[in-house]
Every structure is written in C-alpha cells, then in structure tokens.
Design an enzyme around this catalytic site. Structure first.
Site, mmCIF file in Angstrom:
data_model
loop_
_atom_site.group_PDB
_atom_site.id
_atom_site.type_symbol
_atom_site.label_atom_id
_atom_site.label_comp_id
_atom_site.label_asym_id
_atom_site.label_seq_id
_atom_site.Cartn_x
_atom_site.Cartn_y
_atom_site.Cartn_z
ATOM 1 N N ARG A 181 0.853 -1.187 0.000
ATOM 2 C CA ARG A 181 0.000 0.000 0.000
ATOM 3 C C ARG A 181 0.886 1.233 0.000
ATOM 4 O O ARG A 181 2.069 1.183 0.374
ATOM 5 C CB ARG A 181 -0.919 0.011 1.218
ATOM 6 C CG ARG A 181 -1.883 -1.175 1.297
ATOM 7 C CD ARG A 181 -2.765 -1.051 2.530
ATOM 8 N NE ARG A 181 -3.733 -2.139 2.628
ATOM 9 C CZ ARG A 181 -3.517 -3.282 3.261
ATOM 10 N NH1 ARG A 181 -2.344 -3.486 3.868
ATOM 11 N NH2 ARG A 181 -4.446 -4.215 3.315
ATOM 12 N N LYS A 206 -2.350 -1.943 7.519
ATOM 13 C CA LYS A 206 -3.760 -1.641 7.725
ATOM 14 C C LYS A 206 -4.377 -2.669 8.674
ATOM 15 O O LYS A 206 -4.171 -3.867 8.521
ATOM 16 C CB LYS A 206 -4.498 -1.670 6.378
ATOM 17 C CG LYS A 206 -5.954 -1.255 6.471
ATOM 18 C CD LYS A 206 -6.590 -1.243 5.103
ATOM 19 C CE LYS A 206 -8.052 -0.819 5.177
ATOM 20 N NZ LYS A 206 -8.692 -0.804 3.840
ATOM 21 N N HIS A 273 -2.678 2.790 -5.670
ATOM 22 C CA HIS A 273 -3.318 1.517 -5.352
ATOM 23 C C HIS A 273 -3.552 0.674 -6.602
ATOM 24 O O HIS A 273 -3.753 -0.544 -6.496
ATOM 25 C CB HIS A 273 -4.652 1.759 -4.638
ATOM 26 C CG HIS A 273 -4.985 0.729 -3.617
ATOM 27 N ND1 HIS A 273 -4.264 0.567 -2.453
ATOM 28 C CD2 HIS A 273 -5.945 -0.227 -3.589
ATOM 29 C CE1 HIS A 273 -4.783 -0.432 -1.752
ATOM 30 N NE2 HIS A 273 -5.793 -0.936 -2.426
ATOM 31 N N ARG A 276 -1.003 -2.005 -6.741
ATOM 32 C CA ARG A 276 -1.311 -3.136 -5.852
ATOM 33 C C ARG A 276 -2.373 -4.038 -6.493
ATOM 34 O O ARG A 276 -2.268 -5.265 -6.426
ATOM 35 C CB ARG A 276 -1.783 -2.590 -4.505
ATOM 36 C CG ARG A 276 -2.208 -3.634 -3.490
ATOM 37 C CD ARG A 276 -2.529 -2.931 -2.173
ATOM 38 N NE ARG A 276 -3.321 -3.743 -1.274
ATOM 39 C CZ ARG A 276 -2.823 -4.577 -0.370
ATOM 40 N NH1 ARG A 276 -1.512 -4.718 -0.287
ATOM 41 N NH2 ARG A 276 -3.615 -5.259 0.432
ATOM 42 N N HIS A 299 -5.017 -9.456 3.544
ATOM 43 C CA HIS A 299 -6.470 -9.416 3.684
ATOM 44 C C HIS A 299 -6.909 -10.351 4.803
ATOM 45 O O HIS A 299 -6.450 -11.491 4.890
ATOM 46 C CB HIS A 299 -7.160 -9.831 2.382
ATOM 47 C CG HIS A 299 -7.026 -8.813 1.300
ATOM 48 N ND1 HIS A 299 -7.273 -9.087 -0.037
ATOM 49 C CD2 HIS A 299 -6.664 -7.495 1.342
ATOM 50 C CE1 HIS A 299 -7.066 -7.995 -0.754
ATOM 51 N NE2 HIS A 299 -6.705 -7.020 0.057
ATOM 52 N N TYR A 308 -10.375 -9.994 -7.389
ATOM 53 C CA TYR A 308 -9.433 -10.058 -8.505
ATOM 54 C C TYR A 308 -9.758 -11.196 -9.463
ATOM 55 O O TYR A 308 -9.278 -11.212 -10.592
ATOM 56 C CB TYR A 308 -8.005 -10.193 -7.965
ATOM 57 C CG TYR A 308 -7.615 -9.024 -7.098
ATOM 58 C CD1 TYR A 308 -7.425 -7.762 -7.647
ATOM 59 C CD2 TYR A 308 -7.476 -9.168 -5.723
ATOM 60 C CE1 TYR A 308 -7.090 -6.679 -6.855
ATOM 61 C CE2 TYR A 308 -7.138 -8.093 -4.922
ATOM 62 C CZ TYR A 308 -6.951 -6.854 -5.490
ATOM 63 O OH TYR A 308 -6.629 -5.782 -4.702
#
Length: 440
Positions: A181, A206, A273, A276, A299, A308
């Site tokens: 990120r 995050k 982003h 990414r 995640h 994705y």
C-alpha cells in the site's frame, strides 16, 4: 418439617466417610450480580457538555482504545461538522436529527462512502461511547460495486519508465513488485528489508497487522547500493525540504504516479493503489493460489481477495471476441490501424539541438543528448541511451532528472518546468526515435 429446615439441621454433621455435609444448592441459591454494560454511568461523558468538551472526551477515549491516528482525525472532523450543523448541545441529539443530517448530505451530492463514514463516526461517539442509541436502526449506506483499475504488464513498464526521478521509479517498482500500500511503502525502513531472505517486513499495516512480502530480486542490487549511501537516514524514502527527517508523504507519491501516467499516455485514472491491484491480478493470472495472494496482500477475509478473480477471468478463458474473428477473415489476421496522434509540446523551451553518437561496436545502439541553446550558452542534457530491439522498434532509456540537476541550474524556472513536463519528454522520445531510425 420442610426439606429446607431438615437440611439446616444437618449443618455441621459429617458423612460416614468423614466428609463435611454441604447442603444442596437449589434454584433459590443467591446468583452473582449481572453487570449491565449499557448503564448510563458507563458513558465516557455525562451531563450537558458543550460541543468542545464532547469532542475532547471522544478524542481521548478513541486514543486510549488505540484507534488509528487517521481514524481519530477523520471521526473528529465528521463529528465537528455534524455538531456545527446541529447547532445545539450534543446531549440533545436524537435519531431523527441524525436521519435529517444524512439526508442533507445525500441531497448535497456526497458519496455513499462519505455518508457511511459520517454515520460510523456518529455511531461510535454517541452509541458505543455515550450509550445513546441515536443510530439504532440506521443501516450503513450501500456502496456501488466497482472493479479495480488494473494495468497490463506493458502499461506497468511504461508507467515505471515514465518516472523522471530514480526515487519514483523505486517507489512504484516496490508497490508493484511486493503489493505494498502507499502508506506502507512510504513508511518503509531499511531495517524492514531482509536481503538474505529476500523479504520485506511490513510492520503494523492496515488493521494493525504485520506480514511478510516478497522483495523483488531485480531490486536487490539497487537497494543495497542505496543502503550504503543512505547514511543516518532510517527510512528508505526520506522526505525532503521542511519535512527532513521524516518519510515521504503519500500525496507526493500520488503526484508522482499521476505525472508518470501522463508521460506514459495512460488515460485511465491511475493511482498508487492501481499498482497493488495489478500485482494481485497478474499473480492470479499466472496461476498463484488465491490463499497465498490473500497472505501477501494482508487481507483478513478471503472474500476481499476474490474481487481479482472478476478482473482476471477474461484472461483465463478461451473466449474470442467476434471482432477479432471478423478481422482475421477479412484482413488475413492483420489489425487495421488508424491515424495516431503524436504528443506535441505545449510550450517551447527555446532553440534545441539533438546530438547522437552511434556505438562503434554495435550500430544498433547509440547515445544521445539534448542541447538547449540558452543565449550565448549551451546546456547539454546527455546520458540518453537508444537501442533498436527489433526492426522499426526503438527502446530508449532517459536518465532521471537527478543526473541533469547541475545542467538544469543554468536554465530559467520556466524552462526547467517545461523540460520536466511529460509533453516535452514525450516529444523528445519521438524525435530521437525518428533520428535514430533514419541513421542510415
């Protein structure tokens, strides 16, 4: 005599084996007191505080509960706007007031994410911390389900080559090569790089989670050289100017990506982003297990990673567009190309001269320079490398602006800004390519 009385008479007696008699516990035995976590006395603030006192108490409570700094700032700003609109004491807020404020935001054109963030701030402050339940029954706004912006491999290469500074090239290479990120790559420290393991330790990303990602092998040599020249700086990408001693800001990275996208001719809305997203999509198209991609991206839920699959599904199927089939039948498989628009500089930098020297050992390679005729003085911007990778195709390597720093000092501010613009560099690429192809 009741059983309860009979039981009391046996208190103090013992069983034949010597154990002390204990009366049985029935349904009337005293129970432990149940603590009500919704008692008004547990509110972080009571009485009739002013808006300033209320915001100070909420901010303090979020800090001691270890909310992220960005979350604290965004929530306090949202509460300040809400209370400014409300115009009365916070203890007077009712559920209908919150509904009316959200309606005002929607009518004003605010996005669903913005409205949802405001509702979350009000719910945290009034319901979770003050036990008011003013948002009870209010649902989080529905968000549109959009696909992420994913670049092709060629577009990523053009984006990185379009950077005018070595720092920006390395930033984007790490974001794409490791799936970082923008906040993670900005705060990257030299101690986080494990060259022997070829790994990057991402500390407190995050959601306050740590993870390990892959360090691209193609960047090992460059990073080791920069580490030796970094000196006392602990950050891989330190800030410059007034923020010396800190890491580069996310806004600086966003501007660099936007400028490189303009130079590369990518017309889509490219953000940091997007690199990414491209990292995850290209791994999935290459057959990487989705569980591994989830781990690399950090995640928590696998459902977040499955987005994705929606972007890469067309690459994994054998579906062929009917337009390709039509062109294949009518033109023998050749595509019909329309006129191309060549980028032209929007403003002139003065008189220029292009110099080119062919390699004595290999005529397919050459070095070039841009000479700016600035009055009686000529400023030479050299170090440009050209190579004919295949007939009619020219690969060009333009050095970063740091290599021209000494030469650019002799030009005016307007000239420097024009030379650093994507339009100027794009036009020079075209002119040098034409000059190189016409060398014979």
């Amino acid at each position: 005599m009741s059983s309860e009385t009979g039981g009391n008479e046996k208190i103090g007696q013992v069983y034949p084996d010597g154990r002390l008699y204990v009366p049985a516990e029935g349904r009337n035995v005293p129970q432990k007191t149940v603590q009500d976590r919704c008692e008004k006395s547990l509110s972080v603030i009571s009485g009739k505080p002013t808006a300033v006192e209320f915001l100070a108490a909420i901010e303090r409570e979020m800090k001691i509960r270890f909310y992220a700094a960005n979350t604290v700032r965004n929530y306090i700003d949202a509460l300040r706007r809400f209370l400014g609109w409300f115009g009365r004491e916070p203890n007077s807020v009712r559920r209908e007031d919150v509904r009316e404020y959200l309606e005002v935001m929607v009518d004003g054109g605010m996005s669903s994410s913005y409205v949802g963030g405001t509702l979350c701030a009000i719910r945290t402050a009034f319901d979770k911390m003050c036990l008011r339940q003013v948002t009870l029954g209010l649902m989080t706004p529905r968000k549109p389900k959009r696909l992420p912006v994913v670049l092709s491999v060629m577009e990523v290469r053009l984006l990185i080559d379009g950077c005018t500074r070595l720092r920006d090239k390395l930033l984007m290479s790490l974001m794409y090569g490791a799936g970082l990120r923008v906040s993670e790559v900005c705060r990257l420290r030299w101690s986080d790089l494990q060259f022997d393991r070829r790994a990057i330790l991402v500390w407190q990303g995050k959601g306050q989670k740590d993870r390990i990602v892959v360090l691209p092998e193609s960047l090992l040599e460059l990073l080791q050289k920069l580490r030796a020249a970094a000196g006392a700086s602990e950050y891989v990408f330190p800030s410059e100017g007034e923020r010396a001693g800190r890491y580069v800001s996310a806004r600086t990275v966003q501007r660099a990506v936007s400028s490189a996208a303009g130079l590369a001719g990518i017309e889509r809305n490219v953000t940091p982003h997007s690199l990414r997203h491209s990292f995850a999509t290209h791994l999935m198209e290459a057959g990487t297990d989705i569980r591994m991609i989830q781990k690399l991206l950090g995640h928590t839920n696998l459902e977040t990673t499955t987005i994705y699959t929606k972007v890469s599904v067309l690459q994994q199927t054998s579906v062929r567009s009917p337009l390709d089939a039509m062109n294949s039948r009518e033109n023998g498989g050749r595509l019909v190309e329309g006129p191309q628009k060549l980028g032209q500089p929007r403003a002139s930098v003065g008189r220029l001269r292009l110099e080119m020297t062919l390699d004595a050992d290999d005529c397919q390679q050459a070095t070039a320079a841009i000479v700016v005729l600035n009055g009686d003085q000529s400023v030479r911007l050299g170090g440009i490398e050209l190579r004919e990778s295949r007939p009619g195709w020219v690969a060009m390597n333009v050095p970063p602006l740091e290599a021209w720093e000494e030469s650019l000092r002799w030009l005016s501010r307007e000239q420097r800004e024009r030379i650093e613009s994507p339009e100027f560099l794009d036009s020079m690429r075209i002119l040098l390519g034409q000059k190189f192809l016409g060398r014979s």
